[in-house]
Design a protein around this motif. Structure first.
Motif, PDB file in Angstrom:
ATOM      1  N   LEU A 450      21.857   8.059 -21.876  1.00  0.00           N
ATOM      2  CA  LEU A 450      23.033   8.648 -21.688  1.00  0.00           C
ATOM      3  C   LEU A 450      23.792   7.934 -22.885  1.00  0.00           C
ATOM      4  CD1 LEU A 450      23.696   9.028 -17.929  1.00  0.00           C
ATOM      5  CD2 LEU A 450      23.326  10.779 -19.565  1.00  0.00           C
ATOM      6  N   LEU A 451      25.004   8.959 -23.520  1.00  0.00           N
ATOM      7  CA  LEU A 451      25.718   8.255 -24.377  1.00  0.00           C
ATOM      8  C   LEU A 451      27.055   7.873 -23.543  1.00  0.00           C
ATOM      9  CD1 LEU A 451      25.922  10.888 -27.215  1.00  0.00           C
ATOM     10  CD2 LEU A 451      25.096   8.615 -27.511  1.00  0.00           C
ATOM     11  N   PRO A 452      27.885   6.587 -23.863  1.00  0.00           N
ATOM     12  CA  PRO A 452      28.974   6.239 -23.205  1.00  0.00           C
ATOM     13  C   PRO A 452      30.173   7.532 -23.246  1.00  0.00           C
ATOM     14  CG  PRO A 452      28.799   4.831 -24.963  1.00  0.00           C
ATOM     15  CD  PRO A 452      27.465   5.709 -25.012  1.00  0.00           C
ATOM     16  N   ALA A 453      30.712   7.628 -22.154  1.00  0.00           N
ATOM     17  CA  ALA A 453      31.697   8.642 -21.853  1.00  0.00           C
ATOM     18  C   ALA A 453      32.771   8.217 -21.010  1.00  0.00           C
ATOM     19  CB  ALA A 453      31.107  10.017 -21.675  1.00  0.00           C
ATOM     20  N   PHE A 454      33.916   8.548 -21.509  1.00  0.00           N
ATOM     21  CA  PHE A 454      35.426   8.022 -20.776  1.00  0.00           C
ATOM     22  C   PHE A 454      36.255   9.123 -20.725  1.00  0.00           C
ATOM     23  CE2 PHE A 454      33.470   3.851 -20.604  1.00  0.00           C
ATOM     24  CZ  PHE A 454      33.032   3.685 -21.937  1.00  0.00           C
ATOM     25  N   GLY A 465      34.033   2.242 -33.950  1.00  0.00           N
ATOM     26  CA  GLY A 465      34.716   3.149 -34.684  1.00  0.00           C
ATOM     27  C   GLY A 465      34.028   4.715 -34.993  1.00  0.00           C
ATOM     28  N   ALA A 466      32.978   4.647 -34.350  1.00  0.00           N
ATOM     29  CA  ALA A 466      32.531   6.169 -34.194  1.00  0.00           C
ATOM     30  C   ALA A 466      32.457   6.751 -32.810  1.00  0.00           C
ATOM     31  CB  ALA A 466      31.155   6.015 -34.567  1.00  0.00           C
ATOM     32  N   PHE A 467      33.026   7.689 -32.725  1.00  0.00           N
ATOM     33  CA  PHE A 467      33.059   8.473 -31.455  1.00  0.00           C
ATOM     34  C   PHE A 467      33.123   9.835 -31.551  1.00  0.00           C
ATOM     35  CE2 PHE A 467      37.349   6.580 -32.224  1.00  0.00           C
ATOM     36  CZ  PHE A 467      38.238   7.824 -32.107  1.00  0.00           C
ATOM     37  N   THR A 481      36.678  16.877 -32.228  1.00  0.00           N
ATOM     38  CA  THR A 481      37.079  15.882 -33.258  1.00  0.00           C
ATOM     39  C   THR A 481      35.850  14.638 -33.152  1.00  0.00           C
ATOM     40  OG1 THR A 481      39.321  15.946 -32.885  1.00  0.00           O
ATOM     41  CG2 THR A 481      38.642  14.233 -33.948  1.00  0.00           C
ATOM     42  N   ILE A 482      35.441  14.552 -34.541  1.00  0.00           N
ATOM     43  CA  ILE A 482      34.270  13.529 -34.917  1.00  0.00           C
ATOM     44  C   ILE A 482      35.045  12.414 -35.862  1.00  0.00           C
ATOM     45  CG2 ILE A 482      31.959  12.839 -35.923  1.00  0.00           C
ATOM     46  CD1 ILE A 482      31.441  15.812 -35.521  1.00  0.00           C
ATOM     47  N   HIS A 483      35.154  11.445 -35.025  1.00  0.00           N
ATOM     48  CA  HIS A 483      35.574  10.072 -35.810  1.00  0.00           C
ATOM     49  C   HIS A 483      34.556   9.118 -36.348  1.00  0.00           C
ATOM     50  CE1 HIS A 483      38.987   7.662 -37.043  1.00  0.00           C
ATOM     51  NE2 HIS A 483      38.132   6.312 -36.519  1.00  0.00           N
ATOM     52  N   ASP A 484      34.604   8.734 -37.327  1.00  0.00           N
ATOM     53  CA  ASP A 484      33.776   7.890 -37.963  1.00  0.00           C
ATOM     54  C   ASP A 484      34.445   6.807 -38.918  1.00  0.00           C
ATOM     55  OD1 ASP A 484      30.137   7.983 -38.971  1.00  0.00           O
ATOM     56  OD2 ASP A 484      31.471   6.294 -38.880  1.00  0.00           O
ATOM     57  N   VAL A 508      37.551  14.422 -23.303  1.00  0.00           N
ATOM     58  CA  VAL A 508      36.774  13.445 -22.901  1.00  0.00           C
ATOM     59  C   VAL A 508      36.286  12.765 -24.322  1.00  0.00           C
ATOM     60  CG1 VAL A 508      35.921  14.191 -20.694  1.00  0.00           C
ATOM     61  CG2 VAL A 508      34.513  14.534 -22.947  1.00  0.00           C
ATOM     62  N   TYR A 509      36.058  11.240 -24.288  1.00  0.00           N
ATOM     63  CA  TYR A 509      35.754  10.658 -25.366  1.00  0.00           C
ATOM     64  C   TYR A 509      34.077  10.022 -25.401  1.00  0.00           C
ATOM     65  CZ  TYR A 509      40.457  10.433 -26.552  1.00  0.00           C
ATOM     66  OH  TYR A 509      41.846  10.789 -27.067  1.00  0.00           O
ATOM     67  N   GLN A 510      33.405  10.475 -26.230  1.00  0.00           N
ATOM     68  CA  GLN A 510      31.889   9.961 -26.088  1.00  0.00           C
ATOM     69  C   GLN A 510      31.417   9.490 -27.090  1.00  0.00           C
ATOM     70  OE1 GLN A 510      29.417  13.740 -25.806  1.00  0.00           O
ATOM     71  NE2 GLN A 510      28.091  12.818 -24.310  1.00  0.00           N
ATOM     72  N   GLY A 511      30.443   8.389 -27.007  1.00  0.00           N
ATOM     73  CA  GLY A 511      29.886   7.630 -28.202  1.00  0.00           C
ATOM     74  C   GLY A 511      29.252   8.960 -29.404  1.00  0.00           C
ATOM     75  N   LYS A 512      29.250   8.383 -30.402  1.00  0.00           N
ATOM     76  CA  LYS A 512      28.584   9.227 -31.526  1.00  0.00           C
ATOM     77  C   LYS A 512      27.077   8.842 -31.738  1.00  0.00           C
ATOM     78  CE  LYS A 512      29.409  10.881 -36.447  1.00  0.00           C
ATOM     79  NZ  LYS A 512      28.286  10.127 -36.890  1.00  0.00           N
ATOM     80  N   CYS A 513      26.377   9.813 -31.792  1.00  0.00           N
ATOM     81  CA  CYS A 513      25.001   9.539 -32.035  1.00  0.00           C
ATOM     82  C   CYS A 513      24.436  10.566 -33.059  1.00  0.00           C
ATOM     83  CB  CYS A 513      24.071   9.691 -30.777  1.00  0.00           C
ATOM     84  SG  CYS A 513      22.350   9.597 -31.210  1.00  0.00           S
TER      85      CYS A 513
END
Length: 533
Positions: A450-454, A465-467, A481-484, A508-513
């Motif tokens: 699971l990717l971290p999500a908040f 720096g990537a979410f 929105t993809i931020h890297d 929601v904010y989720q880790g980028k994979c």
């Protein structure tokens, strides 16, 4: 008129479902040619050309194809060739349903804007010597002719007297509209015994083509063969209609080319013409003059409503007894609609209709048309009176507005339309919510899959720096929105946001994979629940 690009087919079966289940045609199916490996090929029976199958060229398969594996045969190059020919004059006509739908191809929401006069200006910017006519003009002529044909059929059935039309004209009841070419083909292939019931009227497009080639040409002293007659239509089947042998004289077709709404939009885009950004211009008179009766042809029930208005006023000398002339019983999106209208206090000429209850029916989509025509056939076979006097059939769902050549709606367009009500199980609404992601992560923070999500930008994501920021109710990749911080070069921060209708939604904010690529493909996994399994 419809071409297939098999290498683009993903075997989603949407075209098969539309053709077989919705339209009730059955021209294509999933053929298992390699049963050992379970591979299927979507194609007509025994690979026959579509024109030799039950296909009616309605184009509804194109509308649901998500990959472009099905498309109409384009005539853009042929139209531009005629426009560039200094020896030719080009006459372009526009169907009622085109003016609304065209705007969708240039960024407008469905129904937001009509480009009636802007599309006229757009044609003139393509160059060449051109005239622009409104098909509404001949839609009005269709209504007049069709209304009088219905009344004459009633006269001959009730009195055995003749007043209008040829002595040997068909008088079968119910009379059925003939302006939808997909429906006409469907009738020819499935109800040949009921062909006498079809109205003798040409469609508005063919009436306009005939007037252009056999009247307008003479008035201007232009040989018909020097005129290129172009029709912009919402319908793929119009391409087949123009090629019917009865619509040409001495080798000269009444209509030479048909562009669908999509085709015309592509033509404008190829020449950097945006009709939403240009000044409107008028149709060429007198073929730009029309009434509201012709305009409502574009929607299911429109032809019936216009015909009832006309026939009722001819017979009684009064307007139809409906508020603002809106014949509400034949409006709406029900697949089959029925209505009746009593004819009372008629004019002396029409005394044989006094007390007659005019019974009508409307169907859109050939699957619904089959239901009506089966009733008509059953009554005929059993020697019973016809269940109706007049039937309107449009081959496409919704009528011309839903034609096979109209802009293709995305799922998001449909779901977000204010006319659409989405009914789905509550559990599915929950499972489809991005708001579930932070909750699951909170319960199982150590789960490696699971990717971290908040619900907020957590410091751990910010530090990496990537979410990805997603709207809770988002669909189809909207407003993501993809931020890297690293960017493509490993140094420059990059933040990319897609457009859409969920900009004001909770996020929601989720880790980028980064998905692993295999050659040029990305893996996608999905799960379905079918029959509790």
């Amino acid at each position: 008129y419809i071409e297939r690009v098999p290498e683009l087919c993903v075997h989603c079966q949407l075209c098969v479902s539309m053709c077989c289940e919705m339209q009730g045609v059955g021209a294509v199916s999933d053929v298992r040619e390699h049963a050992r490996h379970g591979h299927g090929v979507v194609k007509p029976f025994r690979g026959c050309p579509l024109t030799s199958t039950e296909c009616i060229s309605c184009g509804q398969c194109i509308n649901v194809c998500p990959t472009g594996a099905l498309r109409e045969v384009s005539e853009r190059e042929a139209v531009m060739k005629d426009l560039r020919d200094p020896e030719k004059v080009t006459v372009v006509q526009f169907a009622p349903a085109v003016r609304i739908a065209l705007a969708e191809e240039f960024g407008c929401k469905p129904g937001e804007r009509s480009l009636t006069n802007e599309m006229v200006a757009a044609v003139r910017r393509l160059g060449g010597k051109s005239f622009v006519f409104d098909t509404n003009f001949t839609a009005d002529l269709t209504i007049i002719e069709e209304g009088y044909e219905l009344l004459e059929r009633l006269r001959r059935n009730l009195t055995q007297e003749k007043k209008y039309g040829a002595d040997d004209m068909e008088i079968a009841l119910p009379m059925v509209t003939s302006c939808s070419p997909g429906w006409v083909l469907f009738c020819e292939k499935n109800y040949h015994d009921l062909l006498p019931n079809l109205s003798s009227c040409k469609s508005p497009m063919q009436m306009s083509g005939a007037i252009t080639k056999h009247y307008w040409c003479k008035e201007l002293g232009i040989p018909p063969e020097k005129v290129s007659s172009v029709a912009v239509m919402p319908c793929v089947a119009k391409k087949a209609e123009k090629d019917r042998p009865e619509f040409s004289t001495n080798g000269v077709q009444d209509v030479d080319h048909v562009l669908t709404t999509r085709d015309f939009a592509d033509l404008l885009k190829e020449h950097n013409i945006d009709p939403t950004q240009i000044e409107p211009e008028e149709f060429d008179n007198p073929y730009g003059i029309s009434t509201g009766a012709g305009l409502i042809f574009g929607a299911t029930g429109g032809v019936m409503e216009a015909a009832i208005r006309t026939a009722y006023e001819v017979v009684t000398g009064r307007s139809v007894p409906f508020k603002h002339l809106n014949v509400a019983p034949v409006r709406g999106m029900d697949g089959v609609k029925e209505a009746s209208l009593p004819l009372e206090h008629v004019l002396d000429e029409w005394s044989f209709l006094e007390g007659v209850e005019l019974k009508v029916a409307v169907a859109h989509g050939t699957g619904n048309a089959r239901k009506l025509m089966d009733r008509v056939r059953e009554a005929k076979e059993r020697g019973l009176p016809a269940p109706y006097h007049f039937i309107e059939v449009m081959g496409c769902p919704g009528g011309c507005l839903g034609g096979g050549g109209q802009p293709k709606p995305t799922l998001s367009d449909v779901l977000l339309c204010h006319h659409t009500v989405v009914l789905e199980p509550f559990w599915k609404a929950i499972a489809g919510s991005k708001g579930l992601l932070p909750l699951v992560h909170e319960k199982t923070p150590e789960q490696p899959n699971l990717l971290p999500a908040f619900f907020h930008l957590d410091p751990t994501l910010e530090a990496k720096g990537a979410f990805v920021k997603k709207p809770v109710r988002g669909r189809g990749g909207m407003n993501v929105t993809i931020h890297d911080n690293g960017g493509d070069d490993g140094h420059t921060p990059v933040s990319t946001t897609t457009g859409g209708a969920f900009a004001d939604d909770v996020v929601v904010y989720q880790g980028k994979c980064n998905l692993k690529r295999f050659d040029s493909y990305y893996p996608i996994f999905g799960a379905w629940v079918v029959g509790q399994r």
